[in-house]
Design an enzyme around this catalytic site. Structure first.
Site: not given
Ligand SMILES: [Fe+2]
Length: 367
Positions: A170, A165, A162, A122, A168
């Site tokens: 956000h 998870r 990752y 991220y 997705h």
């Molecule tokens: Fe996330």
């Protein structure tokens, strides 16, 4: 901001014409569905799920936060990953398009290889910098403010993987008047595989966030098919109308302020005060401004270091809430609808004051 190519005008996206036609056609295709309250009873509200820990810190909000995430600043090299378009509208609890909604998108980069042990990154960094491990060409975070019609659009890449998870995005949505964003996540309707073609350990079905959305309609509304829109590049697109179970605040006033007259009333101890009466609305915050003059400078006008000179600007005037009350504040947030009377000692310039207001939830600042 994106580089302005030589001799070409700047565009929101530097994308081929066929892509711009794509967006235009999407807008037209949806234009018939903006009837107020259209099928309100059939609306599926976007599930509110965790923001997660990776929304950028205040000091990490990038200068480049536009809706094209595949180019960072003036870098001509695109981010690694499958180009992905996400478009749609932001709708309120009645199905009406929301103008002025802030849509935020942030997600993991897409390193190659994207396999077990090779985690995506991220933008988030615990220090006041961009995460240095992230794809140097990926913007990682973008914002879009909806206009009339509530439309938003992003160009980004398919989210990376990752541990623990599934893929997705956000999303954050902030309506006018909201004090904090509401957050949701978007998923892929697919079997999640890494770049070796191996099934990822976490699929939608065992992703804690996806599986935590207990309403089947809500779960389906954030589990999207992505359609190839450009065979040459493999770019994909999906459309998502984000229906929020909220109603935006509609500012009642036609601007950021208005003028009102002041009238003389009896103040404390035989003094005069000036009363202004304004139509007030619950949770709106009001300030009263007077026109700056040299009246109070006196001999200080020749002293250019005088603190009086700092007053040579529009300033919020202190006022009281009763004719004889203390001049204790220069902003007031109304607690009910109705006429609000404010009492000042400063006379109105030319008979009028300027009233500034802020809608509920707005940053009221330091007056
Ligand atoms: Fe996330």
């Amino acid at each position: 901001m994106k580089p302005n190519r030589i001799l070409t005008p700047p565009h929101t996206f530097h994308i081929p014409l066929d892509r711009r036609r794509f967006f235009k056609s999407m807008a037209l295709a949806s234009a018939g569905f903006t009837l107020p309250g259209y099928l309100a009873e059939a609306l599926t509200y976007a599930p509110e799920v965790t923001q997660g820990p990776y929304y950028p810190l205040a000091n990490n909000i990038p200068l480049d936060k536009d809706n094209d995430l595949i180019h960072l600043n003036n870098n001509l090299t695109a981010a690694t990953g499958i180009i992905t378009y996400v478009t749609g509208r932001v709708l309120d609890a009645s199905g009406n398009p929301v103008k002025g909604a802030l849509v935020e998108l942030w997600h993991c980069d897409s390193p190659s290889p994207n396999t077990a042990g090779a985690q995506c990154n991220y933008l988030y960094s615990a220090s006041a910098t961009r995460n240095p491990a992230m794809d140097a060409n990926f913007q990682g975070f973008g914002q879009f403010l909806t206009g009339t019609g509530g439309f938003y659009k992003f160009r980004t890449i398919k989210a990376g993987l990752y541990n623990s998870r599934t893929r997705h995005y956000h999303f954050g949505i902030t309506f006018p008047g909201m004090t904090a964003r509401k957050t949701t996540q978007l998923f892929w309707n697919e079997t999640t595989k890494d770049t070796n073609g191996t099934n990822w350990a976490t699929q939608n079905s065992n992703d804690s966030v996806w599986a935590g959305i207990t309403d089947a309609n809500q779960r389906a509304s954030v589990t999207k098919d992505f359609t190839v829109v450009d065979v040459a590049t493999g770019a994909v697109a999906t459309s998502w109308d984000i229906v929020m179970n909220y109603t935006p605040v509609d500012p009642t006033y036609p601007g950021s302020g208005f003028v009102v007259p002041g009238s003389v009333v009896a103040g404390p101890g035989g003094t005069n005060r000036f009363q202004v009466s304004i139509p007030a609305y619950t949770n709106y915050t009001y300030e009263v401004y007077g026109n700056p003059t040299l009246l109070n400078f006196g001999s200080n006008v020749t002293n250019w270091t005088s603190p009086y000179l700092t007053n040579l600007s529009w300033a919020a005037l202190p006022f009281a809430l009763t004719p004889a009350g203390a001049l204790a504040t220069n902003k007031f947030t109304a607690t009910s609808n109705g006429t609000l009377n404010l009492y000042l000692t400063a006379p109105p310039e030319k008979g009028f004051y300027f009233i500034s207001f802020r809608v509920p939830g707005a940053n009221t600042g330091i007056p």
